[in-house]
Design an enzyme around this catalytic site. Structure first.
Site, short mmCIF file in Angstrom:
data_model
loop_
_atom_site.label_atom_id
_atom_site.label_comp_id
_atom_site.label_asym_id
_atom_site.label_seq_id
_atom_site.Cartn_x
_atom_site.Cartn_y
_atom_site.Cartn_z
N GLU A 277 0.84 -1.21 0.00
CA GLU A 277 0.00 0.00 0.00
C GLU A 277 0.88 1.26 0.00
OE1 GLU A 277 -3.09 -0.26 -0.62
OE2 GLU A 277 -3.02 -2.42 -0.40
N TRP A 280 1.88 1.75 -3.46
CA TRP A 280 0.81 2.40 -4.24
C TRP A 280 0.91 3.92 -4.08
CZ3 TRP A 280 -2.46 1.17 -7.98
CH2 TRP A 280 -2.86 -0.16 -8.15
N TRP A 312 -21.59 11.81 -18.92
CA TRP A 312 -22.08 11.59 -17.55
C TRP A 312 -23.45 12.22 -17.39
CZ3 TRP A 312 -19.16 8.13 -15.27
CH2 TRP A 312 -17.80 8.04 -15.59
N ASN A 350 -10.79 2.25 3.22
CA ASN A 350 -10.41 2.08 1.81
C ASN A 350 -11.44 1.27 1.03
OD1 ASN A 350 -8.55 2.12 -0.50
ND2 ASN A 350 -8.41 -0.07 -0.09
N TRP A 368 -16.78 11.14 -12.20
CA TRP A 368 -15.90 10.86 -11.06
C TRP A 368 -15.30 12.14 -10.49
CZ3 TRP A 368 -10.88 12.40 -12.03
CH2 TRP A 368 -10.49 12.52 -13.36
N TRP A 391 -10.04 7.52 -7.55
CA TRP A 391 -11.28 7.81 -8.30
C TRP A 391 -11.18 7.30 -9.73
CZ3 TRP A 391 -16.09 8.85 -7.10
CH2 TRP A 391 -16.35 9.22 -5.78
C1 LIG Z 1 -11.71 6.81 -4.31
C2 LIG Z 1 -10.48 6.75 -3.44
C3 LIG Z 1 -9.93 7.92 -2.94
C4 LIG Z 1 -8.76 7.88 -2.15
N1 LIG Z 1 -8.24 9.05 -1.69
C5 LIG Z 1 -7.08 9.04 -0.98
C6 LIG Z 1 -6.49 10.24 -0.52
O1 LIG Z 1 -6.98 11.34 -0.78
N2 LIG Z 1 -5.35 10.15 0.23
C7 LIG Z 1 -4.78 8.95 0.53
O2 LIG Z 1 -3.75 8.91 1.21
N3 LIG Z 1 -5.31 7.80 0.08
C8 LIG Z 1 -6.45 7.80 -0.64
N4 LIG Z 1 -6.99 6.62 -1.05
C9 LIG Z 1 -6.29 5.36 -0.76
C10 LIG Z 1 -6.71 4.68 0.56
O3 LIG Z 1 -8.09 4.55 0.60
C11 LIG Z 1 -6.22 5.44 1.79
O4 LIG Z 1 -4.84 5.68 1.69
C12 LIG Z 1 -6.43 4.64 3.08
O5 LIG Z 1 -7.79 4.29 3.20
C13 LIG Z 1 -6.01 5.51 4.27
O6 LIG Z 1 -6.26 4.84 5.45
P1 LIG Z 1 -5.09 4.27 6.36
O7 LIG Z 1 -4.09 5.33 6.59
O8 LIG Z 1 -5.70 3.60 7.53
O9 LIG Z 1 -4.46 3.22 5.35
P2 LIG Z 1 -3.62 1.89 5.53
O10 LIG Z 1 -4.44 0.80 4.94
O11 LIG Z 1 -3.09 1.69 6.88
O12 LIG Z 1 -2.41 2.14 4.50
C14 LIG Z 1 -1.24 2.85 4.91
C15 LIG Z 1 -0.93 3.96 3.96
O13 LIG Z 1 -0.67 3.44 2.66
C16 LIG Z 1 -1.12 4.38 1.68
N5 LIG Z 1 -2.18 3.74 0.89
C17 LIG Z 1 -3.02 2.77 1.28
N6 LIG Z 1 -3.83 2.41 0.26
C18 LIG Z 1 -3.50 3.21 -0.77
C19 LIG Z 1 -3.97 3.33 -2.11
N7 LIG Z 1 -4.94 2.54 -2.59
N8 LIG Z 1 -3.42 4.27 -2.90
C20 LIG Z 1 -2.43 5.06 -2.45
N9 LIG Z 1 -1.93 4.99 -1.20
C21 LIG Z 1 -2.46 4.06 -0.37
C22 LIG Z 1 -1.67 5.57 2.43
O14 LIG Z 1 -0.66 6.53 2.56
C23 LIG Z 1 -2.07 4.96 3.77
O15 LIG Z 1 -2.13 5.88 4.81
C24 LIG Z 1 -8.15 6.63 -1.87
C25 LIG Z 1 -8.72 5.46 -2.36
C26 LIG Z 1 -9.86 5.51 -3.15
C27 LIG Z 1 -10.44 4.23 -3.68
#
Ligand SMILES: Cc1cc2nc3c(=O)[nH]c(=O)nc-3n(C[C@H](O)[C@H](O)[C@H](O)COP(=O)(O)OP(=O)(O)OC[C@H]3O[C@@H](n4cnc5c(N)ncnc54)[C@H](O)[C@@H]3O)c2cc1C
Length: 489
Positions: A277, A280, A312, A350, A368, A391
């Protein structure tokens, strides 16, 4: 001998003392070091008074100031335009060099170019460093020197490029003796939240500052090995909740990746998934850098241009659907619970971000970009690159996105990821009395079950605003234009 007598560290989204690249370089290259932070008037002006992120940043700045004071320095905090404030501060203090960590958003990059020019005009050097990501955008490229557009090979190369040095911390906290106090004529009192135009009543839900980040990470470290198993269930404490801290740099990404990488090497599968993650996150930073058209302010384009041909839904009916989606009253309990979670807390799990983004684009047929903009106003961890990436993944227009014909069924997602309706019950109390089976789709419940739960659908809780099966067919037809466009190439 030091390269400069006085250096100025400009803190932005890196509000910590430990393992801080720019601070480390300043402390080791300057005889004396001052520290500054600017609340950017232009960014703050349009935000509502009750924005949750400003109190978080404010509290983090206060904690950072205290940490610097404990070591003999302090944080000079200004409220204004960085283009004016940083050069004028450098002049007032007599700094010969400004040190900052690189920021990758298009508007921040433009700001930094302008600040660098202004500083250069005054004979002040401006140095920037990689700190926010593990790799800079040009560190992980294909064999042909091109940016990756598919995650799996990017990640493979990311891991292959990693050396112990990549994750090594900058020992900034061990070199603080060069910290200095600003001259007495330089005001360095942190403005109150009120003075910034925000309300302290909306204190951050999450503990701010490095102390907040460390307490979350301590809590998560023990759960990391379960991450792979728990991360998809919104009612379970599975993820780290560190997003907002990564956004504002109250903890070092290197420290987090190091911990996950070490655990992964010892066979910890949960750590392996969590590290993925973090990769990512780097991947989406790289996409935004190499394909800036996806994040042009006010004009975000589809990564795959043919997806901008999609028509859309617009007009009153679409606006009404959008409002129902925003307010959590679509009649689909998991979607509504998720939207209420983000509205109430600024966080959304997420799995639910994927579900609600799919629902907006593929059940309601709404662009979107409207959902992306809504998230931007609310997410504590808002990150342009990841938000746009997420998105566009859901709308299928992004790089390495979900194929357009894969459309989440909001009921099946609910049954699978909130099987007992625990998350739904928390945020949608109107349907809490329904059984574990009925709670995912109240309109399918028998009349006696609804009566027993004292729910009159359409009055106490909405009927579904669209029928998923019908919407699915409409979406497949809507996305036909993409198939056509691809065939033409
Ligand atoms: C529509 C959509 C919008 C999102 N918007 C954002 C956003 O604005 N900012 C954001 O940081 N993440 C975003 N994410 C990715 C992800 O949902 C969040 O990073 C995550 O839910 C944050 O919660 P956490 O810190 O507990 O994550 P954890 O699951 O603990 O993950 C740790 C860290 O890994 C990174 N990470 C995790 N999943 C992703 C991912 N899919 N893509 C990129 N980085 C990731 C983040 O920095 C996150 O804090 C988005 C995902 C979707 C589907």
């Amino acid at each position: 001998m030091a390269d400069f007598d006085l250096g100025l560290v400009w803190f932005r989204r890196d509000l910590r003392v430990a393992d801080h690249a720019a601070l480390y370089h300043a402390l080791t290259r300057c005889r004396r070091v001052l520290c500054a932070f600017v609340f950017d008037r232009e960014i703050l002006a349009p935000l509502p008074k009750n924005d949750r992120r400003v109190p978080f940043i404010h509290a983090s700045a206060v904690e950072l100031d205290q940490a610097l004071r404990d070591a003999g320095g302090s944080l000079i905090v200004r409220h204004g335009a960085p283009l004016e404030e940083i050069p004028s501060l450098a002049r007032e203090c007599g700094a010969q060099a400004v040190f900052a960590n690189r920021d990758y958003e298009p508007s921040a990059k433009a700001r930094d170019v302008a600040v660098a020019e202004r500083l250069a005009g005054a004979g002040v050097a401006f140095f920037t460093f990689k700190d926010q990501t593990i790799f800079d955008h040009d560190n992980v490229l294909t064999g042909a020197g091109k940016p990756y557009t598919v995650f799996t090979p990017y990640k493979r190369n990311w891991l292959a490029t990693l050396t112990p040095d990549t994750l090594k911390p900058y020992a900034s906290e061990d070199a603080l003796s060069a910290l200095a106090k600003p001259p007495s004529r330089v005001k360095h009192v942190i403005p109150s939240l009120d003075a910034l135009g925000f309300s302290a009543r909306h204190a951050p839900a999450l503990p701010a500052g490095t102390s907040g980040a460390l307490s979350l990470f301590d809590d998560f470290r023990d759960r990391m090995s379960d991450y792979q198993r728990t991360r998809d269930f919104p009612a379970v404490k599975g993820p780290s909740y560190l997003g907002v801290h990564l956004r504002h740099g109250t903890i070092s990404i290197r420290a987090l990746a190091r911990s996950a990488h070490d655990a992964q090497r010892h066979g910890n599968r949960g750590a392996e998934t969590w590290l993925s993650e973090l990769v990512w996150r780097d991947f989406y930073f790289s996409v935004l850098h190499h394909f800036p058209q996806v994040g042009v302010p006010g004009d975000h384009r589809a990564f795959k241009p043919e997806y901008d041909r999609i028509k859309w839904e617009t007009g009153d009916a679409a606006d009404a659907h959008f409002a129902a989606w925003c307010e959590g009253r679509t009649g689909y309990p998991l979607v509504d619970a998720a939207m209420r979670q983000i509205n109430q807390s600024g966080y959304m799990h997420n799995r639910l971000r994927m579900v609600v983004a799919s629902f907006l684009t593929k059940d309601l047929g709404i662009d979107w970009r409207r959902g992306e903009a809504y998230f931007e106003t609310l997410l504590n961890d808002f990150e342009l690159s990841s938000n746009n990436g997420g998105w566009q993944w859901a709308a299928s227009s992004g790089c390495d996105a979900q194929p357009y014909f894969r459309i989440f069924n909001p009921v099946t997602q609910s049954e699978k990821f909130d099987p007992k309706g625990k998350f739904i019950r928390h945020y949608v109390p109107e349907v809490a009395a329904l059984s574990d089976k009925d709670i995912h789709a109240p309109w399918r419940a028998r009349p006696d079950a609804l009566a027993a739960a004292k729910i009159a659908l359409g009055a106490d809780y909405p009927l579904p605003i669209v029928d998923h099966e019908t919407a699915r067919k409409t979406t497949l037809a809507r996305y036909d234009v993409v198939k056509g466009a691809r065939n033409e190439r």
